[in-house]
Design an enzyme around this catalytic site. Structure first.
Site, PDB file in Angstrom:
ATOM      1  N   SER A 100       0.857  -1.198   0.000  1.00  0.00           N
ATOM      2  CA  SER A 100       0.000   0.000   0.000  1.00  0.00           C
ATOM      3  C   SER A 100       0.885   1.237   0.000  1.00  0.00           C
ATOM      4  O   SER A 100       2.009   1.202   0.526  1.00  0.00           O
ATOM      5  CB  SER A 100      -0.868   0.025   1.262  1.00  0.00           C
ATOM      6  OG  SER A 100      -1.541   1.273   1.383  1.00  0.00           O
ATOM      7  N   TYR A 107      -1.437  -0.009  10.349  1.00  0.00           N
ATOM      8  CA  TYR A 107      -1.638  -0.402   8.952  1.00  0.00           C
ATOM      9  C   TYR A 107      -0.396  -0.106   8.107  1.00  0.00           C
ATOM     10  O   TYR A 107       0.056  -0.947   7.329  1.00  0.00           O
ATOM     11  CB  TYR A 107      -2.861   0.337   8.394  1.00  0.00           C
ATOM     12  CG  TYR A 107      -3.223  -0.081   6.984  1.00  0.00           C
ATOM     13  CD1 TYR A 107      -3.796  -1.322   6.739  1.00  0.00           C
ATOM     14  CD2 TYR A 107      -2.993   0.768   5.899  1.00  0.00           C
ATOM     15  CE1 TYR A 107      -4.120  -1.711   5.455  1.00  0.00           C
ATOM     16  CE2 TYR A 107      -3.317   0.393   4.622  1.00  0.00           C
ATOM     17  CZ  TYR A 107      -3.888  -0.846   4.399  1.00  0.00           C
ATOM     18  OH  TYR A 107      -4.203  -1.236   3.122  1.00  0.00           O
TER      19      TYR A 107
END
Ligand code: NAD
Length: 253
Positions: free
Chosen positions: A138, A151
């Site tokens: 990501s 995250y």
């Protein structure tokens, strides 16, 4: 099922980016297995695609179950050419409010889960002498974005794990790559992106919009397909509307 020409397994295959990848692979003539912990979503996938997709319930943090179901699917296909690790969860929370339990949970699913299934598939591909693994990193693992302490750490770990596995598995004819999506409109994002977050992303993304699951799936399929990306391994491919490469931009949105 007759021995397949190409077969792939997609974790998190019942929703979002994983689902779009499953559907693209079916369209490209692959034999496809979808693994997910959401059994209702898997049942909907089966309803939509019938025998063109195999489905299996799996929590990717369960090492024994992952080894078993991946081996079982590979045996049913007669081979395993691709693994896509799309199972994952998000968390947008200020660092000082993030509990250790939350931090561990995000790392357990996004990092350890990816390792567990990549290792299971890699062992099968090693015997075969070929294969491709695609992880989902990501942009949150490449830059420091607000609220992404767990995250972002998990996706940074996925990126370096991808590069390490590319080195370790190259000798077995296995390529290991990752895509690093920017914001993509999926059920995960609909849960965690407030209108304010959406405005912030638009502000920092040269293309000024979210990606679609199919735009990510297209890059994943490129990395899976050895006839197109045969010399690509250890790559982290941003598919992000320009976010990761952007510098100063005009402020009008
Ligand atoms: N949507 C985005 O903007 C975006 C951006 C960058 C990276 N990603 C990554 O892409 C991947 C897919 O995300 P998405 O947006 O499609 O989300 P999604 O929620 O639509 O799909 C994720 C799927 O993973 C499954 N899953 C979650 N935990 C699991 C577990 N422990 N075991 C098995 N399955 C599990 C869910 O049931 C769901 O079907 C994730 O790794 C996510 O971090 C998404």
């Amino acid at each position: 099922m007759a021995k397949a020409e190409r077969a792939a397994i997609v974790t998190g295959g019942a929703s979002g980016i994983g689902l779009a990848t499953v559907e693209r692979l079916i369209g490209d003539g692959w034999h496809v297995g979808a693994l997910d912990r959401d059994e209702a979503a898997l049942a909907r996938l089966r309803d939509r695609h019938g025998d063109t997709v195999r489905v299996g319930a799996l929590d990717v943090t369960d090492e024994g179950a992952a080894d078993h179901v991946i081996a079982e699917m590979a045996q049913a296909f007669g081979r395993l050419d691709g693994l896509v690790n799309s199972a994952g969860i998000g968390l947008d929370k200020p660092a000082l409010e993030t509990s250790v339990a939350e931090f561990r949970k995000v790392l357990d699913i996004n990092v350890t889960g990816t390792f567990i299934t990549a290792r299971a598939a890699g062992r099968i591909m090693k015997e075969q002498g070929s294969g491709a693994i695609v992880n989902i990193a990501s942009i949150a693992g490449m830059r420091g974005s607000k609220g992404r302490v767990a995250y972002g750490a998990s996706k940074g770990a996925v990126a370096i794990m991808t590069q390490v596995m590319a080195v370790d598995l190259a000798r077995y004819g296995i390529r290991v790559n990752a895509v690093a999506p920017g914001p993509v409109d999926t059920p995960l994002v609909q849960q965690v992106h407030t209108p304010q977050v959406r405005r912030a992303y638009a502000h920092h993304t040269p293309m000024r919009r979210y990606g679609t699951p199919d735009e990510i799936a297209s890059a994943i399929c490129f990395l899976l397909d050895g006839s197109q990306s045969g010399y690509v391994t250890g790559a982290i491919l941003p598919v992000d509307g320009g976010f990761a490469g952007a510098g100063m931009m005009e402020i009008e949105v």
